[in-house]
Design an enzyme around this catalytic site. Structure first.
Site: not given
Length: 360
Positions: A154, A249, A287-288
């Site tokens: 990322c 993850l 990323g979230g």
């Protein structure tokens, strides 16, 4: 004795983005939910509602009956395809999506005279590399210097832009085309456990292209920085299997990021030593939702500080290295930034970024 002049400033002149046309987000939710127990499915539903994601896009075509890749006739309908089948799609689809972004970039800025091509991608490998395939298909000179940044995850957009900055600072005439392209949906795994399904819920496909040069337009790319959390290497990783790349993850990632950023030493390292109060532009890798919440809470940011990141997440999900470029593209179209931070998290667990500011 006269001193040498300072190196030129490298500028992120323009960014353009592209996603495929096939929205697979809701089809994945139905597929994943059916693999869980009733109790886990209820928890999964709550996490879906909290995810802040409305769409995720895939290069995989509709199935023979017009359905999604997990429906009858789709790529994942029967036995899970092997890595070779997935890489065969990557070899063609990754350059194609990247060139879509490059074509859009050409509508915004002059791409004549490209001297260097930097490409970042972690969702596939092929030789000749996608850098060579992109260069050939868009007609770049065979003398263009190429760099392929692979498997950094990322924060690879930071590595790609940092490399472009180094090139421009060493050669003021350089015009660097930077491309990030990720096809995460090529790596669906047949998991029936909650945590990996929640990890897969985040990821979609996307590409971005940018021009970096010494021309003072867009965002100045200032000093890069990096910091790594100790004892965190297993929190984010790809495992290469015979059936694609298995993403791991950990659910611990947001908490570890929050704890680290609460430490003044790590926070200073992860923001290049800048004062949090002075930062008026935050380009944080989406990323979230939980990761964005952790950054916002730990650094005591205003509720709208990460609006660009949350907007990218809602529209596209996490596109690995391409995501930060989408955020920067949105911010380039917005109000000027006097002192900004671009920040991404990835395997390591590491934080990488750079400062930026708008042209006067």
């Amino acid at each position: 004795m006269t001193s040498a002049p300072p190196p030129p400033v490298a500028w992120l002149n323009a960014v353009a983005t592209a996603v495929p046309t096939h929205d697979i987000h809701h089809a994945f939710i139905g597929w994943a939910r059916a693999r869980l127990s009733d109790r886990e499915a209820r928890l999964f539903d709550r996490m879906v509602e909290r995810a802040g994601i409305g769409h995720r896009w895939s290069v995989l075509p509709a199935g023979s009956d017009g359905g999604s890749p997990v429906a009858a006739g789709g790529f994942y309908a029967d036995a899970m395809p092997g890595t070779a089948a997935r890489m065969a799609i990557y070899a063609d689809a990754a350059p194609t999506l990247a060139i879509d972004a490059i074509d859009r970039l050409a509508e915004r800025t002059d791409l004549n005279g490209i001297t260097h091509l930097v490409v970042a991608s972690c969702t596939g490998f092929v030789a000749p590399g996608i850098d060579q395939r992109i260069a050939a298909r868009i007609g770049l000179s065979p003398g263009v210097e190429r760099l392929l940044v692979g498997f950094m995850g990322c924060y690879a957009a930071v590595a790609a832009l940092r490399s472009a900055r180094h090139i421009v600072r060493s050669d003021p005439a350089a015009r660097v085309l930077v491309v990030t392209v990720e096809l995460s949906t090529l790596h669906l795994q047949p998991d029936d456990a909650l945590e990996p399904l929640l990890a897969m819920l985040q990821f979609g496909d996307g590409a971005a292209a940018a021009l970096v040069s010494a021309e003072p337009a867009g965002f100045a790319i200032e000093t890069p920085f990096a910091a790594t959390l100790p004892a965190s290497a297993d929190l984010i990783r790809w495992d290469i299997t015979d059936a694609g790349f298995a993403m791991h993850l950990s659910g611990e990632v947001p908490g570890r990021i929050a704890t680290a950023l609460a430490d003044p030493g790590f926070a200073a390292a992860a923001t290049g030593g800048r004062s949090i109060a002075a930062i008026d532009g935050w380009a944080v890798h989406a990323g979230g939702r939980s990761i964005l919440d952790a950054v916002e809470r730990s650094l005591s940011l205003s509720p709208d500080a990460l609006a660009a990141s949350r907007g990218v997440l809602a529209a596209n999900g996490n596109m690995s290295s391409a995501t930060l470029m989408f955020v920067l593209a949105d911010m380039l179209a917005g109000p000027p930034v006097a002192d900004g931070i671009a920040l991404a998290f990835g395997p390591g667990l590491a934080a990488e970024g750079f400062g930026f500011r708008s042209a006067a």
